[in-house]
Enzyme design. Structure first.
Site, mmCIF file in Angstrom:
data_model
loop_
_atom_site.group_PDB
_atom_site.id
_atom_site.type_symbol
_atom_site.label_atom_id
_atom_site.label_comp_id
_atom_site.label_asym_id
_atom_site.label_seq_id
_atom_site.Cartn_x
_atom_site.Cartn_y
_atom_site.Cartn_z
ATOM 1 N N GLU A 31 37.633 -17.107 -7.983
ATOM 2 C CA GLU A 31 37.555 -17.796 -6.709
ATOM 3 C C GLU A 31 38.373 -19.087 -6.655
ATOM 4 O OE1 GLU A 31 35.884 -17.040 -3.731
ATOM 5 O OE2 GLU A 31 35.705 -15.040 -4.613
ATOM 6 N N SER A 36 -20.265 7.540 3.505
ATOM 7 C CA SER A 36 -21.376 7.532 2.561
ATOM 8 C C SER A 36 -21.169 6.604 1.375
ATOM 9 C CB SER A 36 -21.641 8.948 2.051
ATOM 10 O OG SER A 36 -22.094 9.759 3.102
#
Length: 693
Positions: A136, A402
């Site tokens: 870069e 249940s």
């Protein structure tokens, strides 16, 4: 008449005599005549004219250049005025990252805007920052924030290629853009970028600028900073990346979307090769290291699973604020999640739904697994986090069916009944409410242990009438259920909605000796400096089930697993308790069970409450529960339940009218606990009874 020199006008009087034109034409000077002065004089006048032209050109060039400088200076001054005053300029704080760790310290997920924590130059391998410099900004350590040589080189390259092949921005300029400016491509932004780059170079050292850059640059997929990118693409910290991986990360910032290695691995690898070559060319790595990196390129591991850790991470974020308030900087949250149990629960749930879900019209599921003290070991909030982030484990309120009955039985035990108490399993009608057993068959007089073992609805209905719905609600609240429960008779069959996390916490009380449980997932929170800002202290909310009643309940729970609806899912060698649950019309199916090591609830259903195809709690949820719990207990030394077992002590007086005691022969375990449950009538208030409303 010819005038004499003295007779000419005064303006000509002192002028040298000029030859007559006709005479000049008749007697032209010969070429090469040394005495010819006309030619020499002509050359002198031409040189004077040329010098005047060059001088004018130089003059106007200087003037134009001066005006350009003035104009550029004005332009710079204007755009500088749009920035905050330099003496007030500060680098904005990086949004905080929350690193969420499993109990063993491995990373589960990152939360925050950046996707990863801040790292320092000193804690990452040297070749990682150098990879960015190589590709870069190769003159990073030589320029002053703006690189005229680099700009010129980029212009020449772009002109030759008739396109934009290179950019002239330095790393410092890129950092300035990321810190202070937008991503728009305008001349104004470039001028401000240059101004800010100069300020950064004056304020910070090169290494500090590089460190800021590495922690702010965007790598795609929501990852800001090199740590987030390393975790996102390689499932590791930036501290552990290889040269090949470092090169791929450095190459990625040019075009994160196009070069993302998980989307375009070929383009990412080609770019990484350029980075490696640049690193070797500039002496950042040896030729041997470059050759090794080129022959063994970075590989992006395939992400497997449905991302269930994100459900746990989301829950951490939901409760974190209660412990530390607003997060002002990076923090690390150590959780109670067992990464192996989390992965196991996810795999088993997803595989089961994939294999049977379409056939059974069951699209979703949830799993919650706690240590008996309330520490969350696994939390699966749905089938696939990438498709639905709704956390069904903590936020979905569903009817437990249940699986709620044990709270009715506990209330009855505390009112003086025992597992040997006899109640009649026969058709029942209570104020117009007529619940039925799943099989539509009845056993006659049975013990409460048998009634719970085979999930007999008629007995549960009779019990809640005896102890009253309000007492059952109090019991449920005492055991940690905070959802609003309707104090009506149908509560006995689980018609009030609760979350899977609540049900698991309530059952944990039966597994830990009767202690109240508050589920928790956070053990410790630290800042990046190492300072502990929260550490959980062992606390006890007290005994909420007395030992004698706990022993009775654990005896009944183990009966369910040994000869009832949970018999197919027992764990050899362990004392196991559990209960299945199925709601009316097969809207919800549950299995909740425990050992002294782990308490787990599994729910299966559909988000739109649509009916499943006869899915019961002892079916698909029980299978998921059994596989998960057997895997979780594999190789572990069995531990007895701390509550012990009821040994058939003398029974207190039963509530209600006496019923002849008779034990029924054991029947084969039922295949379901589902019952047809008509809506229970609501108790009328005073005015309704008075006026017939």
């Amino acid at each position: 008449m010819r005038l004499s020199p003295d007779d000419r006008p005064s303006r000509f009087r002192n002028a040298p005599a000029q030859p007559e034109p006709s005479r000049q034409l008749r007697n032209p000077p010969k070429r090469g005549n040394k005495r010819s002065g006309g030619g020499g004089g002509g050359k002198r006048r031409g040189g004077h004219r040329r010098r005047s032209f060059l001088g004018g050109l130089f003059y106007w060039t200087m003037v134009l250049g001066l005006w350009c400088v003035i104009g550029l200076g004005g332009l710079i001054a204007y755009h500088a005025s749009q920035l905050p005053p330099i003496d007030q300029l500060t680098v904005p704080k990086r949004p905080p990252n929350i690193a969420i760790l499993a109990a063993d310290g491995s990373l589960l997920a990152n939360r925050g805007e950046t996707g990863g924590r801040t790292v320092t130059i000193g804690e990452i391998p040297p070749y990682l920052p150098r990879a960015f410099v190589a590709i870069e900004d190769r003159r990073f350590y030589e320029h002053f924030g703006i690189d005229p040589i680099g700009i010129t080189r980029a212009l020449v390259t772009n002109l030759r290629g008739r396109g934009v092949a290179q950019g002239g921005s330095t790393l410092t300029q890129q950092l300035a853009k990321n810190l202070f400016l937008t991503q728009e491509r305008t001349a104004a932004r470039k001028i401000q970028e240059a101004i800010l780059a100069l300020w950064l170079e004056r304020t910070y050292t090169k290494d500090q600028i590089l460190e800021l850059y590495l922690n702010r640059v965007y790598f795609g997929s929501g990852a800001y900073g090199v740590e987030a990118a390393a975790q996102r693409y390689f499932n590791k910290s930036a501290r552990s990346v290889t040269i090949a991986e470092a090169a791929m990360l450095a190459g990625l910032v040019q075009a994160p979307s196009r070069l993302a290695p998980n989307r375009n691995p070929e383009a990412a690898e080609k770019r990484a090769q350029l980075v490696i070559a640049a690193m070797a060319d500039q002496g950042f790595i040896t030729q041997a290291a470059a050759k090794t990196a080129l022959t063994a390129p970075a590989e992006v591991p395939e992400r497997v699973g449905a991302g269930s850790v994100n459900y746990a991470a989301d829950y951490v974020m939901d409760v974190l604020d209660d412990f530390i308030g607003a997060v002002d900087g990076d923090v690390t949250v150590l959780t109670t999640i067992d990464s192996k149990l989390q992965a196991s629960a996810e795999t088993i749930l997803v595989d089961a739904l994939s294999a049977q879900g379409a056939k059974l019209n069951a699209s979703q599921g949830a799993v919650v697994s706690l240590a008996p003290d309330g520490a969350i070991r696994a939390l699966i909030g749905g089938r696939d986090y990438t498709k639905s982030q709704f956390n069904r484990a903590t936020a979905a309120r569903r009817q437990p069916g249940s699986s709620f009955k044990p709270l009715v039985y506990l209330t009855a035990m505390e009112k003086g009944l025992t597992p040997d108490t006899i109640r009649d399993d026969a058709p029942v009608s209570i104020k117009g409410w007529e619940p039925e057993n799943y099989s539509r068959n009845y056993r006659g007089p049975v013990t409460l242990a048998t009634a719970m073992q085979h999930s007999l609805n008629t007995v549960a209905a009779r019990l809640i009438q005896e102890v009253t719905p309000k007492e059952v609600v109090r019991t449920a609240q005492r055991l940690g259920i905070s959802s609003a429960l309707q104090p009506n008779l149908s509560l006995a069959l689980g018609t009030s909605e609760v979350t899977p996390l609540e049900m698991t916490a309530a059952y944990a009380t039966f597994a830990n000796g009767g202690q109240s449980v508050l589920p928790y997932v956070i053990r410790e929170v630290r800042q990046t400096t190492g300072k502990v800002v929260y550490a959980r202290k062992a606390t006890s909310l007290g005994q909420v089930i007395q030992p004698q009643y706990l022993a009775m309940m654990d005896t009944m729970f183990t009966g369910v697993m040994n000869g009832g609806t949970g018999s197919k899912f027992n764990i050899p060698g362990w004392q196991v308790g559990g209960k299945s649950g199925t709601t009316q019309d097969y809207g919800d199916a549950w299995f909740v069970g425990f050992t002294a090591k782990l308490v787990t609830a599994v729910w299966v259903g559909n988000d739109d409450n649509s009916k499943m195809k006869r899915v019961t709690g002892s079916g698909l949820p029980g299978e998921i529960w059994g596989k998960y719990m057997k895997a979780a207990h594999a190789g572990a030394q069995p531990i007895p339940l701390p509550g012990g077992f009821w040994q058939g002590a003398p029974r207190p007086l039963d509530l209600g009218a006496p019923v002849a005691e008779a034990r029924q022969p054991e029947a084969p375990p039922p295949t379901s606990d589902r019952a047809w449950v008509p809506p229970a009538p609501q108790e009328k208030n005073f005015f309704e009874r008075l006026f017939g409303g």
